[in-house]
Design a protein around this motif. Structure first.
Motif, PDB file in Angstrom:
ATOM      1  N   LEU A 149       9.586  13.116  65.775  1.00 36.08           N
ATOM      2  CA  LEU A 149       9.591  13.965  66.967  1.00 36.08           C
ATOM      3  C   LEU A 149       8.165  14.222  67.432  1.00 36.08           C
ATOM      4  O   LEU A 149       7.301  14.574  66.626  1.00 36.08           O
ATOM      5  N   LEU A 154       7.665  19.093  71.378  1.00 37.76           N
ATOM      6  CA  LEU A 154       8.560  19.922  70.572  1.00 37.76           C
ATOM      7  C   LEU A 154       8.102  21.378  70.589  1.00 37.76           C
ATOM      8  O   LEU A 154       8.927  22.295  70.708  1.00 37.76           O
ATOM      9  N   THR A 177       6.635  23.342  63.381  1.00 38.45           N
ATOM     10  CA  THR A 177       6.464  21.978  63.868  1.00 38.45           C
ATOM     11  C   THR A 177       5.305  21.219  63.231  1.00 38.45           C
ATOM     12  O   THR A 177       5.189  20.005  63.430  1.00 38.45           O
TER      13      THR A 177
END
Length: 309
Positions: A149, A154, A177
């Protein structure tokens, strides 16, 4: 016979005490030697000095500032002058005062986020590498998903769905993250160290996994952990500035990121207020560079071939 027994027991106790003291002294000497290696590296020494300056500014910034952060009675949109070294904002605030006071927020967010990120990465990476099997498979799949990702999109997606945008929300977003890369690196380190003879011997001796990890493996991984921590701090400071610049933070809080945000909104470059944009960006770059330079010294501790004469 009794006297000989007492003498033998005293000798054993004295030997064990001496061994314990010797081990403690050896550990202290090892730590002191590691610091000397880091300090002897020219790049690391420069990084330590620069970082210490910014930590000092972050702690004492409000007292070092020439004006109060709430003062708005100055002429608006001024360029650098003798009274205002970096000019003033469109609301009449002193830019140098904002820069000094904003260091505390940016450094706090960066180091706290870095600490949380490395704690998550350390836990997941070490557990996956030590236990292996299905535990490693599940955690490795989770790390791979997080690595695939894209990080910034994100963070933007998560931040946009959070009702309130404050310091703690930004720290939460970056902590959720930013741990995957460090987790993957520390897992690889654990896989290497868990096959060493002293770890295998500790397992055969019946030591618990937590004791083996914290007493045998963790001390030999400190250089990698610190390097990953500095990388996480650098990423957190840059991410905080990016989220604030995009308006996903709290614009009422003064930080280097919000300074760039308000400078962009106030058309600082078009108005010739280059210092308003350059100063916070330069501070972010210097902090990130200082952490990178310190890593050169940490690498020298882990790899003696990189040590300078």
């Amino acid at each position: 016979m009794k006297l000989d027994s007492l003498n033998s027991e005293s000798f054993v106790n004295g030997a064990s005490t001496t061994t314990g003291l010797s081990s403690a002294k050896a550990e202290e000497a090892k730590q002191a030697g590691a610091f000397r290696i880091v300090w002897s590296n020219r790049k690391a020494r420069f990084g330590i000095i620069v970082l210490a300056i910014f930590v000092f500014i972050a702690i004492f910034g409000p007292w070092l500032a020439p004006y109060s952060i709430s003062d708005t009675h100055f002429p608006t949109s001024m360029g650098p002058s003798a009274a205002h070294w970096l000019g003033t904002t469109q609301t009449g605030q002193d830019v140098l005062t904002q820069l000094l006071c904003g260091a505390r927020v940016s450094m706090f967010v960066g180091f706290l986020s870095g600490a949380i990120v490395i704690a998550i990465a350390l836990t997941i990476g070490f557990v996956a590498g030590y236990f292996g099997g299905w535990v490693d498979d599940v955690l490795s799949m989770l790390m791979n998903v997080m690595l695939v990702l894209p990080g910034l999109p994100l963070m933007i997606l998560i931040a946009s769905y959070i009702p309130s945008h404050g310091i703690w929300e930004i720290i939460l977003v970056m902590s959720l993250t930013g741990w995957a890369f460090g987790g993957r690196t520390l897992r690889a380190q654990m896989l290497t160290l868990s096959r060493r003879d002293y770890v295998i011997a500790a397992r055969f001796a019946g030591e618990s996994p937590l004791r083996i990890i914290f007493r045998e493996i963790l001390p030999n991984s400190l250089s990698y952990i610190i390097a990953n921590f500095f990388g996480a701090v650098t990423g957190a400071i840059l991410a905080e500035a990016g989220l604030e610049f995009l308006g996903l933070g709290n614009p009422s809080i003064t930080s280097w990121g919000t300074m760039i945000y308000w400078a962009q909104n106030g058309d600082a470059l078009l108005e010739g207020q280059w210092a308003w944009v350059l100063a916070p960006g330069l501070c972010i770059a210097l902090v990130a560079s200082s952490l990178t330079f310190i890593n050169f010294g940490i690498d020298a501790v882990a790899n003696p071939r990189l040590q300078e004469d």
